[in-house]
Scaffold this motif. Structure first.
Motif, PDB file in Angstrom:
ATOM      1  N   LYS A 130      46.811   6.661  27.215  1.00 21.27           N
ATOM      2  CA  LYS A 130      45.935   7.629  27.891  1.00 21.27           C
ATOM      3  C   LYS A 130      45.030   8.382  26.912  1.00 21.27           C
ATOM      4  CE  LYS A 130      48.727   8.205  31.966  1.00 21.27           C
ATOM      5  NZ  LYS A 130      49.938   8.838  32.427  1.00 21.27           N
ATOM      6  N   ILE A 131      45.157   8.095  25.628  1.00 19.80           N
ATOM      7  CA  ILE A 131      44.307   8.775  24.637  1.00 19.80           C
ATOM      8  C   ILE A 131      42.982   8.030  24.545  1.00 19.80           C
ATOM      9  CG2 ILE A 131      44.049   9.429  22.201  1.00 19.80           C
ATOM     10  CD1 ILE A 131      47.069   9.623  21.994  1.00 19.80           C
ATOM     11  N   GLN A 132      41.891   8.822  24.557  1.00 22.48           N
ATOM     12  CA  GLN A 132      40.574   8.186  24.442  1.00 22.48           C
ATOM     13  C   GLN A 132      40.175   8.096  22.969  1.00 22.48           C
ATOM     14  OE1 GLN A 132      37.526  10.245  26.615  1.00 22.48           O
ATOM     15  NE2 GLN A 132      35.943   8.896  25.799  1.00 22.48           N
ATOM     16  N   PHE A 133      40.052   6.886  22.461  1.00 24.78           N
ATOM     17  CA  PHE A 133      39.650   6.681  21.069  1.00 24.78           C
ATOM     18  C   PHE A 133      38.151   6.448  21.016  1.00 24.78           C
ATOM     19  CE2 PHE A 133      44.125   5.685  21.118  1.00 24.78           C
ATOM     20  CZ  PHE A 133      44.582   6.176  19.901  1.00 24.78           C
ATOM     21  N   PRO A 134      37.465   6.679  19.889  1.00 22.26           N
ATOM     22  CA  PRO A 134      37.986   7.187  18.625  1.00 22.26           C
ATOM     23  C   PRO A 134      38.250   8.692  18.680  1.00 22.26           C
ATOM     24  CG  PRO A 134      35.633   6.883  18.446  1.00 22.26           C
ATOM     25  CD  PRO A 134      36.020   6.390  19.817  1.00 22.26           C
ATOM     26  N   ILE A 135      38.918   9.184  17.625  1.00 23.84           N
ATOM     27  CA  ILE A 135      39.237  10.615  17.552  1.00 23.84           C
ATOM     28  C   ILE A 135      38.719  11.180  16.225  1.00 23.84           C
ATOM     29  CG2 ILE A 135      41.074  12.329  17.813  1.00 23.84           C
ATOM     30  CD1 ILE A 135      42.951  10.173  18.759  1.00 23.84           C
ATOM     31  N   ALA A 136      38.103  12.371  16.293  1.00 20.44           N
ATOM     32  CA  ALA A 136      37.719  13.103  15.071  1.00 20.44           C
ATOM     33  C   ALA A 136      38.870  14.064  14.789  1.00 20.44           C
ATOM     34  CB  ALA A 136      36.434  13.883  15.306  1.00 20.44           C
ATOM     35  N   ILE A 137      39.450  13.968  13.599  1.00 23.85           N
ATOM     36  CA  ILE A 137      40.687  14.727  13.320  1.00 23.85           C
ATOM     37  C   ILE A 137      40.538  15.643  12.114  1.00 23.85           C
ATOM     38  CG2 ILE A 137      43.165  14.538  12.802  1.00 23.85           C
ATOM     39  CD1 ILE A 137      43.153  11.799  14.062  1.00 23.85           C
ATOM     40  N   LEU A 138      40.990  16.888  12.289  1.00 24.16           N
ATOM     41  CA  LEU A 138      41.094  17.828  11.168  1.00 24.16           C
ATOM     42  C   LEU A 138      42.561  17.956  10.822  1.00 24.16           C
ATOM     43  CD1 LEU A 138      40.048  20.313   9.388  1.00 24.16           C
ATOM     44  CD2 LEU A 138      40.621  21.699  11.376  1.00 24.16           C
ATOM     45  N   THR A 139      42.918  17.669   9.567  1.00 19.64           N
ATOM     46  CA  THR A 139      44.291  17.936   9.117  1.00 19.64           C
ATOM     47  C   THR A 139      44.203  19.125   8.166  1.00 19.64           C
ATOM     48  OG1 THR A 139      44.109  16.460   7.231  1.00 19.64           O
ATOM     49  CG2 THR A 139      44.970  15.488   9.233  1.00 19.64           C
ATOM     50  N   ALA A 140      44.815  20.238   8.538  1.00 23.65           N
ATOM     51  CA  ALA A 140      44.680  21.447   7.715  1.00 23.65           C
ATOM     52  C   ALA A 140      46.052  22.005   7.396  1.00 23.65           C
ATOM     53  CB  ALA A 140      43.847  22.488   8.450  1.00 23.65           C
ATOM     54  N   SER A 141      46.242  22.236   6.105  1.00 22.67           N
ATOM     55  CA  SER A 141      47.575  22.570   5.651  1.00 22.67           C
ATOM     56  C   SER A 141      47.509  23.378   4.365  1.00 22.67           C
ATOM     57  CB  SER A 141      48.252  21.223   5.443  1.00 22.67           C
ATOM     58  OG  SER A 141      49.567  21.392   5.177  1.00 22.67           O
ATOM     59  N   LYS A 295      32.695  22.099  11.028  1.00 19.73           N
ATOM     60  CA  LYS A 295      32.709  20.763  10.386  1.00 19.73           C
ATOM     61  C   LYS A 295      33.361  19.720  11.290  1.00 19.73           C
ATOM     62  CE  LYS A 295      31.332  21.982   6.056  1.00 19.73           C
ATOM     63  NZ  LYS A 295      30.712  21.369   4.916  1.00 19.73           N
ATOM     64  N   LEU A 296      34.417  20.123  11.987  1.00 19.64           N
ATOM     65  CA  LEU A 296      35.067  19.172  12.892  1.00 19.64           C
ATOM     66  C   LEU A 296      34.103  18.757  14.008  1.00 19.64           C
ATOM     67  CD1 LEU A 296      37.580  17.655  13.936  1.00 19.64           C
ATOM     68  CD2 LEU A 296      38.305  19.764  15.062  1.00 19.64           C
ATOM     69  N   LEU A 297      33.408  19.730  14.559  1.00 17.44           N
ATOM     70  CA  LEU A 297      32.472  19.401  15.646  1.00 17.44           C
ATOM     71  C   LEU A 297      31.253  18.629  15.145  1.00 17.44           C
ATOM     72  CD1 LEU A 297      32.683  22.538  17.939  1.00 17.44           C
ATOM     73  CD2 LEU A 297      34.016  20.467  17.958  1.00 17.44           C
ATOM     74  N   ASN A 298      30.871  18.885  13.880  1.00 20.63           N
ATOM     75  CA  ASN A 298      29.762  18.106  13.296  1.00 20.63           C
ATOM     76  C   ASN A 298      30.120  16.631  13.235  1.00 20.63           C
ATOM     77  OD1 ASN A 298      28.138  20.235  12.943  1.00 20.63           O
ATOM     78  ND2 ASN A 298      28.351  20.386  10.718  1.00 20.63           N
ATOM     79  N   ILE A 299      31.376  16.371  12.862  1.00 17.89           N
ATOM     80  CA  ILE A 299      31.829  14.970  12.790  1.00 17.89           C
ATOM     81  C   ILE A 299      31.757  14.353  14.187  1.00 17.89           C
ATOM     82  CG2 ILE A 299      33.879  13.511  12.504  1.00 17.89           C
ATOM     83  CD1 ILE A 299      33.753  14.349   9.875  1.00 17.89           C
ATOM     84  N   ALA A 300      32.253  15.114  15.157  1.00 12.10           N
ATOM     85  CA  ALA A 300      32.271  14.580  16.532  1.00 12.10           C
ATOM     86  C   ALA A 300      30.858  14.264  17.002  1.00 12.10           C
ATOM     87  CB  ALA A 300      32.950  15.575  17.463  1.00 12.10           C
ATOM     88  N   SER A 301      29.902  15.180  16.716  1.00 12.35           N
ATOM     89  CA  SER A 301      28.551  14.899  17.217  1.00 12.35           C
ATOM     90  C   SER A 301      27.868  13.818  16.379  1.00 12.35           C
ATOM     91  CB  SER A 301      27.716  16.170  17.321  1.00 12.35           C
ATOM     92  OG  SER A 301      27.539  16.713  16.060  1.00 12.35           O
ATOM     93  N   THR A 302      28.101  13.797  15.064  1.00 13.74           N
ATOM     94  CA  THR A 302      27.472  12.764  14.236  1.00 13.74           C
ATOM     95  C   THR A 302      27.881  11.370  14.691  1.00 13.74           C
ATOM     96  OG1 THR A 302      27.538  14.278  12.372  1.00 13.74           O
ATOM     97  CG2 THR A 302      27.182  11.965  11.831  1.00 13.74           C
ATOM     98  N   TYR A 303      29.162  11.204  14.994  1.00 18.78           N
ATOM     99  CA  TYR A 303      29.649   9.859  15.343  1.00 18.78           C
ATOM    100  C   TYR A 303      29.867   9.666  16.852  1.00 18.78           C
ATOM    101  CZ  TYR A 303      30.208   9.448  10.341  1.00 18.78           C
ATOM    102  OH  TYR A 303      29.966   9.422   9.000  1.00 18.78           O
ATOM    103  N   ASP A 304      29.359  10.645  17.617  1.00 16.97           N
ATOM    104  CA  ASP A 304      29.449  10.558  19.075  1.00 16.97           C
ATOM    105  C   ASP A 304      30.891  10.327  19.550  1.00 16.97           C
ATOM    106  OD1 ASP A 304      28.466  10.642  21.579  1.00 16.97           O
ATOM    107  OD2 ASP A 304      27.913   8.521  21.673  1.00 16.97           O
ATOM    108  N   ILE A 305      31.776  11.210  19.087  1.00 17.60           N
ATOM    109  CA  ILE A 305      33.200  11.106  19.421  1.00 17.60           C
ATOM    110  C   ILE A 305      33.538  12.147  20.486  1.00 17.60           C
ATOM    111  CG2 ILE A 305      35.543  11.332  18.479  1.00 17.60           C
ATOM    112  CD1 ILE A 305      34.356  10.507  15.748  1.00 17.60           C
ATOM    113  N   GLN A 306      34.248  11.719  21.517  1.00 14.08           N
ATOM    114  CA  GLN A 306      34.562  12.640  22.629  1.00 14.08           C
ATOM    115  C   GLN A 306      35.952  13.268  22.527  1.00 14.08           C
ATOM    116  OE1 GLN A 306      32.092  13.205  25.028  1.00 14.08           O
ATOM    117  NE2 GLN A 306      30.987  12.050  23.477  1.00 14.08           N
ATOM    118  N   THR A 307      36.779  12.761  21.620  1.00 13.65           N
ATOM    119  CA  THR A 307      38.119  13.346  21.462  1.00 13.65           C
ATOM    120  C   THR A 307      38.220  13.971  20.081  1.00 13.65           C
ATOM    121  OG1 THR A 307      38.972  11.537  22.803  1.00 13.65           O
ATOM    122  CG2 THR A 307      40.607  12.899  21.674  1.00 13.65           C
ATOM    123  N   ILE A 308      38.577  15.255  20.037  1.00  9.91           N
ATOM    124  CA  ILE A 308      38.735  15.914  18.735  1.00  9.91           C
ATOM    125  C   ILE A 308      40.170  16.411  18.631  1.00  9.91           C
ATOM    126  CG2 ILE A 308      36.342  16.573  18.336  1.00  9.91           C
ATOM    127  CD1 ILE A 308      36.917  19.239  19.475  1.00  9.91           C
TER     128      ILE A 308
END
Ligand code: KG4
Ligand code: ZN
Length: 362
Positions: A130-141, A295-308
């Motif tokens: 049920k996950i819509q790929f691709p995904i833009a992911i932020l890993t923050a730690s 930055k996360l949303l920039n990635i999503a819009s640059t690569y036209d990704i709907q799942t973040i």
């Protein structure tokens, strides 16, 4: 559908964690998760001390494992462990334990990258279909702060553009592309350092967040007036510049601003009151949250990704979650680990990656 089970071990930093994870390849259930957190052991040093971390892992790993029935371990299909990256002296304890169990029970040993673990922590207790790929992911730690693109196959990035400079790797048929990382401190590290400067505890994230919430809940006119009069006239805090071209991060700059401000206050004999600490915590958090979100949303819009998606323990920050939610339209789907424990360093996420690899190899 056949179910597969694994025992997973995570000892890359300051959590000694083991888990039993079960899956049919598309839904991952955590049957058991146990962790010893070393926070109390490192607190007085204001951060993780590698030598103490490895000693504590060696003291606690058997105790933590004993909470899982020997019989349950004997029935798993494979044993997974974090092999890299991070503290060598800590990783080696997990490796020795996993190797011993794998030989004793005659089970295959599956090596797992810690950051892949954070990325796939998003799959825990969620139907992958049920996950819509691709995904833009932020890993923050605390020590890592990266942006990734995750897809089921090599669909967009490699098809549409020159991928020769991109850091691409594959995990069980999934393509992971690293698009950005921090060039100095990670966001978690900055939270911890600013907390320390303000006299707060380690880890600093939850404390800074609580302090910032106090600022948000200040409603009285006198407080607002106090802030305006005493703070903004010093033009104290400049937000991190969001450089739109790059997906990399830099958090040492914002940390230095806090340091410079505190030095200035000291020189002017201004007492560091709770109001000042609360205001600094708020401004610092807003600055970090703003840059992480942008930055996360920039990635999503640059690569036209709907799942973040956000993962890693900093992703538990309520303000970050709110900010992302407010910034995106309803067309976007936002994923975060289903429980807070899966945002921290935990063995369940290692089990997910290990099982994906194991099932994929059959
Ligand atoms: O994922 P994690 O346990 O360790 C690494 O893999 O590095 O992350 C720990 C970091 C600490 O720096 C801690 O201050 C930060 O996560 N953290 C937070 C929050 N909760 C934990 N940072 C911001 N806001 C929070 N609510
Ligand atoms: Zn981590």
């Amino acid at each position: 559908m056949k179910q597969f089970t694994t025992l997973a071990i995570e000892t890359s930093c300051d959590d000694t964690s083991v888990a039993i994870v079960k899956s049919d390849g598309s839904f991952f259930t955590v049957e058991k998760i146990v962790a010893y957190s070393q926070i109390d052991d490192h607190q007085k040093y204001g951060g993780v001390v590698p030598e103490i971390a490895s000693r504590k892992h060696s003291e606690k790993i058997i105790e933590v494992l004993q909470t899982i029935w020997w019989d349950a371990i004997s029935k798993v299909d494979c044993i997974c462990l974090t092999t890299h990256p991070w503290l060598p002296g800590s990783l080696v304890i997990g490796k020795a334990t996993a190797t011993m169990l794998s030989e004793y029970f005659n089970k295959p040993l599956i090596p797992v990258n810690h950051i892949d673990g954070h990325i796939f922590s998003l799959f825990i207790e969620r139907d992958i279909n049920k996950i819509q790929f691709p995904i833009a992911i932020l890993t923050a730690s605390w020590w890592h702060n990266d942006l990734y693109f995750l897809d089921k196959d090599e669909k967009i990035l490699t098809k549409n553009q020159d991928s020769s400079d991109l850091l691409i790797h594959e995990v069980a048929g999934y393509t992971i592309v690293k698009l950005g990382n921090t060039i100095d401190d990670a966001s978690g590290e900055a939270f911890d350092k600013v907390s320390r400067m303000l006299g707060g505890p380690y880890p600093g994230g939850p404390w800074i967040s609580q302090m910032a919430n106090k600022f948000i809940s200040w409603t009285s006119y006198s407080s607002q007036k106090w802030i305006l009069k005493n703070f903004w006239t010093w033009k104290f805090f400049k937000r991190i510049r969001v450089d739109k071209e790059s997906f990399n991060f830099s958090f040492s700059w914002v940390k230095s601003q806090v340091h410079n401000l505190l030095t200035k206050l000291k020189k002017e004999n201004i007492v560091l009151t709770d109001e000042i600490k609360i205001t600094i915590a708020y401004e610092f958090q807003e600055s970090v949250v703003d840059v992480l979100t942008t930055k996360l949303l920039n990635i999503a819009s640059t690569y036209d990704i709907q799942t973040i998606a956000i993962c890693g323990w900093v992703s538990a920050n309520t303000r970050l979650r709110e900010n992302i939610q407010h910034a995106v339209s309803n067309n976007y789907k936002i994923l975060k680990p289903i429980k807070n424990i899966y945002s921290t360093d935990n063995a369940a996420m290692i089990g997910v990656v290990g099982l994906l690899k194991y099932i994929n190899s059959l």
